[in-house]
Design an enzyme around this catalytic site. Structure first.
Site, PDB file in Angstrom:
ATOM      1  CG  ASP A 431      -2.230   0.690   0.999  1.00 29.66           C
ATOM      2  OD1 ASP A 431      -2.281   1.554   0.109  1.00 29.66           O
ATOM      3  OD2 ASP A 431      -3.205   0.367   1.696  1.00 29.66           O
ATOM      4  CD  GLU A 434       0.196   6.467  -3.145  1.00 30.06           C
ATOM      5  OE1 GLU A 434      -0.420   6.792  -2.134  1.00 30.06           O
ATOM      6  OE2 GLU A 434       0.156   5.320  -3.603  1.00 30.06           O
ATOM      7  CG  ASP A 504      -7.840   4.218  -0.640  1.00 34.12           C
ATOM      8  OD1 ASP A 504      -7.691   3.009  -0.902  1.00 34.12           O
ATOM      9  OD2 ASP A 504      -7.164   4.814   0.202  1.00 34.12           O
TER      10      ASP A 504
END
Length: 827
Positions: A431, A434, A504
């Protein structure tokens, strides 16, 4: 000298040089010449040679054009690298994305006035020696792409004390030219023209500075700093904040598949994923104890609904000060080894979340901090408290690690291996790759990573951190294939066993529709493994959550779409998403969900064989219609349909069709429109009815039907009903033939979860359908592997309106006992 007079001067110089050379030849042949005259002629020829504005290299040329130096390098017959930099400067660059070494390529280099032409067997590059403009032409001499005149720009830039440039290069595209790629965004666009895109990785958008054209070429802008892509009918431009040079690659291909093949040749091939990754996956934010997580798997087994994996989300490590400790430190996970073993005992797999940052009380933080390998950027979570909203007066101290640093990547793996991989965890949910970055202060970008300022390498962060896990796990064992689910990606990430999801996203019909074009453009960027949170992550538009009947319909439609993505994974916050949350067997939504999970498993032989096609032949799972039907301009901008593999046309339902639903109104039949591409006939998967291509039809789409059409000539292997991917072998398969054209299919099998296939341990069975003779040829099996089925049964069905309906065929046309030898079946 003025710029416009340079070309004239050079042409004149070349003419004089040619005249002088010919005069010299005549004098030498006559044997009558004065020594003084000979010396003058030689000096003039030498002067004109020195003034040549280019030098040949092993790979191409370096040219000095006005105030800019240009290097053109052929990496193959089809791939060309162009670099530009201001005169008098120098640079050293090792690409983070490109791993291909230049091939020895036969070139013809000719100068025609102030134009320099470089030809390979596949393309020609023309350089204007006057202004440095580069033009790319096909082997036939057709202009494919050209730089804009004076389109290169260098602006002085101080990058945290390092003198460098902001760089920009503009190109001319045809006014009606369709281009695709650039990673994925949430805009619902298929064609990427007439827009401005600020390319910097974030939660729901992954940027890859690569596009490909329907004309048959691709362009990769090899820069990792924040970049703006802008396009209008007049000019298309890449502009990057930091760059010591302009650096891009042009690649030629006859079609989209060929361009993708070139991009992967340049940046890395796709490894095989384990078979179990293509089953159904359940997740939520979050399962709070090992009993809850194991209980979900057990419930699926009790219901008889197929499941291959469960995902353990965050906070199993305890408090935010222990963020991403890579150990089970929460008291609700008291026996980690039993936890993993219990999931495995239920014939399921587990992947677990890991992040790109660490809390101040973790071992990783202390070791990385001591080596100066933690970054000073604001990231998630901001508070040490888990209360919402965050209590910022109790800062978490969590910091992102410097994934650009090779030692930091090794430290990351060391703790991951000791804390989780040693327990038998099957894969990684990486997760925030980025990574999460709040505030975006100038000093954040000034931070000196191992490879320079964070600004310089910002967009490549996911590539570096995902690559670190892949490489380290491969070094430990080849008995288990690497599988990574990750939230961000960059060019080249396909080589690291990673499947990227769209972050998300907010649950809505518009979001569902936008996922289709996002996945297709991501695929067209060269990265084939992709998925989304089935049902959407946030339920902000549905305050009643699962009690909202419209949301329940949306979830069922998203499940249908998810069954035809490279990964089928349900996930979300605010409400659980397990099938039993949507009713019981016999109820519309529950039955629709179960139907498509089962359909996914029945298609596993087709999906796994497609996976091999991706690895071995640079193919793609999700195929924009322009990939297979580029001559049909009607499909160029279709953003809500696609091919899944090369046989199945998928048309997800992306609008509410039962908004008035009450008390059984799901029985009402609604319809949706489907465009069937020209150039093929199409058979309705559910009814067996055949349609001609090149037209729009209306398809009845009740809650359990998503329009699916099979291309004429397709050969579709249908597997058994199973509870998990490897529960039953493929010793008995249904082989469906969709007549109307000749066709072929290769059934691929291997050991499902190791790298022995890299050493040739796999088998292939090639099927060919001859439409005019109505014969199915099953070629001799090629290859072998441990556990291979030496004998099997193929139940052959020629699909029409009377059989092969939906998931179950009513009539078997012929049963074939196959022992590995060539067999011809007359039908």
């Amino acid at each position: 000298m003025k710029k416009q007079s340079i070309g004239s001067f050079r042409r004149c110089l070349n003419q004089i040089s040619g005249m002088a050379t010919e005069t010299m030849r005549r004098i030498v042949r006559s044997g009558q010449f004065p020594v003084k005259g000979l010396i003058i002629i030689f000096l003039f020829i030498s002067f004109s040679g020195v003034s040549q504005p280019f030098q040949k290299t092993e790979k191409g040329v370096v040219a000095h054009c006005n105030s800019v130096d240009v290097e053109i390098q052929f990496f193959s017959n089809s791939i060309v690298r162009v670099t530009k930099w201001p005169n008098g400067t120098s640079f050293t660059k090792e690409s983070l994305s490109v791993i291909k070494a230049p091939e020895k390529t036969a070139l013809r280099i000719q100068q025609d006035g102030n134009f320099l032409n470089l030809r390979s067997s596949r393309l020609m590059v023309q350089l204007n020696l006057d202004n440095g403009q580069v033009t790319f032409l096909s082997g036939n001499g057709d202009v494919m792409l050209s730089e804009s005149k004076s389109g290169a720009e260098f602006i002085d830039f101080d990058d945290a004390g390092v003198k460098t440039f902001s760089v920009s290069q503009s190109f001319n595209l045809d006014e009606e030219e369709a281009i695709y790629g650039l990673g994925f965004q949430q805009k619902g666009r298929m064609i990427q023209r007439n827009l401005v895109m600020n390319m910097i990785q974030n939660n729901t958008e992954s940027f890859v500075p690569f596009f490909q054209s329907v004309k048959g070429y691709g362009l990769f802008w090899d820069n990792y700093s924040p970049t703006t892509f802008s396009d209008s009918s007049n000019v298309t431009t890449f502009s990057s904040v930091v760059g010591d040079c302009i650096d891009y690659y042009y690649m030629a291909g006859a079609n989209a598949d060929a361009v993708i093949a070139q991009m992967r040749e340049l940046t890395g091939q796709v490894p095989m994923f384990p078979l179990w990754t293509y089953g159904y996956w359940q997740s939520k934010e979050r399962y709070k104890s090992q009993e809850e997580t194991v209980g979900i798997v057990r419930k699926y087994r009790e219901l008889g609904v197929p499941l291959d994996g469960i995902i353990q989300d965050w906070q199993y490590w305890g408090s935010n000060y222990l963020w991403n400790a890579m150990e089970f430190l929460d008291q609700e996970f008291p026996n980690p080894q039993k936890f993993v073993d219990d999931v495995h005992a239920l014939n399921a797999r587990m992947i677990i979340t890991i992040w790109s940052s660490f809390g101040p009380m973790t071992k990783q933080y202390r070791e990385l901090d001591a080596g100066g390998m933690l970054m000073n950027i604001s990231t998630w979570p901001q508070s040490g408290s888990t209360l919402w909203p965050p209590k910022l007066d109790y800062p978490s101290g969590v910091r992102v690690y410097d994934a650009y640093h090779p030692e930091a990547r090794d430290i990351y793996w060391k703790y991951l291996n000791d804390g989780l991989f040693s327990l038998g965890i099957d894969g990684w949910w990486m997760d925030s790759t980025e990574p999460d970055h709040f505030d975006w202060l100038p000093e954040d970008f000034d931070f000196k990573t191992y490879l320079g300022s964070f600004r310089r390498v910002r967009n490549a962060y996911p590539l570096m951190t995902v690559g670190g896990v892949y490489k380290n796990q491969r070094a430990v064992t080849s008995d288990k294939r690497v599988f990574i689910l990750t939230r961000s990606a960059f060019a080249g990430q396909q080589r690291y066993g990673a499947n990227t999801w769209t972050g998300d996203v907010i649950a809505s019909w518009e979001t569902l529709r936008n996922q289709i074009s996002a996945g297709l453009n991501f695929t067209l960027s060269g990265i084939p493994h992709w998925n989304s949170d089935i049902g959407g992550f946030f339920l902000w538009e549905f305050p009643e959550k699962l009690n909202d009947s419209e949301y329940r319909e949306l979830y069922a439609r998203w499940i249908q779409f998810g069954a035809f993505c490279p990964m089928m994974r349900s996930h979300g916050a605010e409400a659980p998403r397990e099938i039993f949350q949507f009713g019981t067997k016999g109820e519309h939504i529950y039955d629709a969900i179960e139907k498509y999970i089962n359909l996914r498993y029945r298609l596993l032989p087709y999906i796994y064989s497609t996976s091999w096609d991706v690895t071995a032949n640079q193919s793609s799972f999700m195929r924009a219609l322009m990939m297979d039907f580029a001559s049909d301009k009607n499909v160029w901008d279709i953003n809500n349909q696609y091919m899944f593999g090369k046989s199945i046309l998928v048309s997800p339902v992306t609008e509410a069709m039962y908004s008035d639903k009450v008390n059984g109104s799901f029985d009402k039949v609604k319809s949706s429109s489907v465009y069937l591409p020209e150039g093929a006939d199409w058979t309705d998967f559910w009814t067996g009815v055949r349609h001609r291509g090149g037209k729009t039809i209306s398809k009845e789409s009740p809650i359990d039907i998503m329009p699916l059409y099979i291309r004429a000539g397709s050969i579709l292997p249908i597997g058994p009903n199973v509870q998990y991917a490897s529960e039953k072998d493929w010793s008995s398969l249904e082989i469906r033939i969709y007549p109307g054209a000749n066709g072929e299919f290769t059934l691929y099998e291997d050991e499902n979860d190791n790298y022995n296939y890299e050493n040739g341990l796999y088998s292939q069975i090639h099927f060919t359908w001859n439409e005019s003779k109505k014969t199915l040829t099953i070629d001799a099996r090629k290859g072998s592997f441990s556990g291979m089925q030496n004998e099997r049964i193929f139940k052959v069905v020629v699909v029409d309106e009377s059989n092969g309906i939906g998931m179950d065929s009513h009539v078997i046309d012929k049963e074939v006992k196959y022992r590995g030898r060539k067999t011809v079946v007359k039908l």
